[in-house]
Design an enzyme around this catalytic site. Structure first.
Site, PDB file in Angstrom:
ATOM      1  N   SER A   1       1.458  -9.755  -0.987  1.00 13.35           N
ATOM      2  CA  SER A   1       1.100  -8.340  -0.882  1.00 13.35           C
ATOM      3  C   SER A   1       1.197  -7.762   0.518  1.00 13.35           C
ATOM      4  O   SER A   1       1.290  -6.544   0.688  1.00 13.35           O
ATOM      5  CB  SER A   1      -0.317  -8.126  -1.420  1.00 13.35           C
ATOM      6  OG  SER A   1      -1.230  -8.963  -0.727  1.00 13.35           O
TER       7      SER A   1
ATOM      8  N   LYS B   1       0.805  -1.220   0.000  1.00 12.52           N
ATOM      9  CA  LYS B   1       0.000   0.000   0.000  1.00 12.52           C
ATOM     10  C   LYS B   1       0.842   1.276   0.000  1.00 12.52           C
ATOM     11  O   LYS B   1       0.446   2.293  -0.572  1.00 12.52           O
ATOM     12  CB  LYS B   1      -0.946   0.002   1.203  1.00 12.52           C
ATOM     13  CG  LYS B   1      -2.040  -1.056   1.146  1.00 12.52           C
ATOM     14  CD  LYS B   1      -3.035  -0.773   0.037  1.00 12.52           C
ATOM     15  CE  LYS B   1      -4.221  -1.703   0.074  1.00 12.52           C
ATOM     16  NZ  LYS B   1      -5.196  -1.416  -1.009  1.00 12.52           N
TER      17      LYS B   1
ATOM     18  N   GLU C   1      -9.741   5.715   3.295  1.00  5.71           N
ATOM     19  CA  GLU C   1     -10.510   4.594   3.827  1.00  5.71           C
ATOM     20  C   GLU C   1      -9.559   3.438   4.104  1.00  5.71           C
ATOM     21  O   GLU C   1      -8.459   3.383   3.559  1.00  5.71           O
ATOM     22  CB  GLU C   1     -11.571   4.165   2.813  1.00  5.71           C
ATOM     23  CG  GLU C   1     -11.090   3.202   1.729  1.00  5.71           C
ATOM     24  CD  GLU C   1     -10.004   3.756   0.798  1.00  5.71           C
ATOM     25  OE1 GLU C   1      -9.201   2.951   0.283  1.00  5.71           O
ATOM     26  OE2 GLU C   1      -9.957   4.987   0.584  1.00  5.71           O
TER      27      GLU C   1
END
Length: 482
Positions: free
Chosen positions: A466, A179, A201
């Site tokens: 991830s 991210k 969010e």
């Protein structure tokens, strides 16, 4: 009946823009209301919608499946010319029929300004030098392409043949997931725009942590919206965000998960657009967000190509990644979309099974509609409230428009993985490789059970690892009775 691009649409209940007052005509038992705008650079279309009593906003407009546009024409064109023929996105912010902008007027200028700034600065030497320096020294890139030797051995056939499995170790980034590749880039853009306040969010908390981290780094005010359900199952990440100086605002509406957190973040942005930038965490939302997030995440695929060439002198044969909104998958896939011999496989949240309403398998089971400002595949109204995944980060009823495009032209494959399958893969990688994956990542790992028996000997499979699973340990303890 309202129409969208000459297609019939129907309004479904709920809200997205409830604080964006497009018109005072929304009151009454039933009223015609200009509620959606398709704003695409050179043109704007307004669509008259009819809202039932007490409906003050819009969650989505669902294209009636029996009457929606067929993907046959675009498939035939792709078969003739190849996927390289298509600009992704085109000048209107679309991937084929998907994407675009469906937003209140108040956001149109902000999106136009954001796109203009992005296009003007992102390729400049100064911006790239600052971004790449921070990715190296602050984030810790490049991340390894790791040969999972014991996992490879586990999936060998009785005759000793099988796939060779590699993990792209995004879990080793600062903050523990992919991210931060996107949040860092968008924070730099916010700084250039002079926006001092950031909203975002989060579902699993990884995007929230990454956003809070870059806000701390650049001295920006940070507000994170998170569903109350996700706050309970991701308490560690909530503390991390607060420790980093972010305000975490719980969302109790709807199912109190990621979709509802996106609703609240968008509404905050609408109210404060002059001073606030919204760092959207996935390849969803109105143009240019799907493009911007993809481009910042595409470093994953670029590194993978370089590392594969160094390790075995070629390309991967198969790329796999979990897919909720789809940022980590698109980050890996984008570099290889034009290499049509490379298989692209995305794994969705099958929850308790796609034969039940308790899943979040949008591409496998959804319909085309508008959600959070973009035309894409999404789950319908009945499925929204039954939606479920063991993984907070995959518990979302939509998906990025480029994934929808790749599905419809047959360039990428998408399958669903159940909670039980993901939990088994979560344990397997931990025990065989000493790597505890995020439950999101575990969905991609779980597909090896079905894939490995079908591939030829020596097939190079790269899985995007991830995120790390620290955040999921408490949840796993309760589910595994450990």
């Amino acid at each position: 009946m309202a129409t969208l691009n000459n297609l019939p649409i129907q309004c479904c209940g709920g809200r997205v823009w409830t604080r964006a007052k497009f018109s005072s005509r929304a009151a009454g038992t039933e009223s015609s209301w200009v509620g959606v705008q398709e704003s695409c650079r050179a043109r704007t279309r307004k669509i008259e919608l009819t809202f039932a009593k007490n409906t003050s906003g819009l969650v989505f407009c669902k294209l009636i499946p029996s009457e929606r546009v067929s993907a046959l024409e675009i498939r035939e064109r792709t078969a003739t010319t190849g996927v390289k023929e298509f600009q992704r996105p085109d000048s209107l912010g679309r991937f084929g029929q998907f994407g675009g902008q469906y937003v209140p007027e108040r956001l149109e200028k902000a999106l136009m300004d954001f796109e203009k700034l992005y296009n003007s600065v992102v390729t400049t030497y100064e911006f790239q030098a600052e971004l790449n320096g921070l990715l190296k020294d602050f984030v810790g890139r490049e991340t390894p392409l790791y040969f999972a030797e014991r996992l490879t051995e586990h999936y060998k056939r009785a005759d000793g043949t099988g796939a060779q499995i590699y993990l792209k170790r995004e879990d080793l980034n600062h903050t523990g997931a992919h991210k931060i590749n996107n949040t860092l880039g968008q924070a730099l853009l916010a700084k250039i725009m002079g926006k001092k306040r950031i909203v975002a969010e989060t579902g699993a908390g990884q995007h929230g942590v990454a956003t809070a981290t870059v806000c701390a780094r650049f001295g920006l005010e940070c507000v994170i919206y998170m569903g109350a359900t996700d706050i309970e199952r991701q308490a560690l990440n909530v503390f991390r965000m607060q420790l980093l100086g972010a305000t975490v605002r719980p969302v109790h509406s709807g199912t109190a998960t990621l979709r509802d957190a996106v609703n609240e973040a968008i509404m905050d942005w609408v109210d404060n657009v002059d001073t606030t930038h919204y760092i959207l965490g996935s390849v969803c939302g109105p143009h240019p967000f799907p493009m911007v997030v993809r481009d910042f995440q595409s470093i994953i695929g670029r590194e993978t190509r370089k590392q594969a060439l160094e390790k075995w002198g070629g390309k991967p044969d198969i790329l796999m990644a979990c897919c909720g909104g789809g940022s980590n998958a698109m980050g890996l896939f984008h570099e290889f979309v034009d290499d049509e011999e490379v298989r692209l496989i995305g794994l969705e949240a099958g929850g308790e099974g796609t034969d039940t309403p308790r899943h979040a398998a949008t591409l496998s089971m959804g319909h085309i509609g508008v959600l959070h400002g973009s035309l894409s595949y999404m789950l319908d109204d009945g499925e929204l409230f039954g939606r479920h995944s063991i993984s907070a980060g995959l518990d979302y009823p939509g998906v990025g428009p480029e994934h929808s495009f790749l599905k419809d032209i047959g360039r990428a494959e998408y399958y669903s993985i159940t909670d039980a399958e993901a939990l088994a893969a979560f344990q397997l990688l931990s025990r065989l490789e000493g790597i505890i994956p995020a439950l999101e990542t575990a969905h991609a790992l779980a597909y090896l059970e079905k894939l490995c028996p079908t591939v030829v000997d020596g097939t190079k499979v790269v899985i995007n690892c991830s995120g790390r699973g620290d955040k999921d340990v408490d949840q796993a303890i309760s589910m595994l009775n450990m």
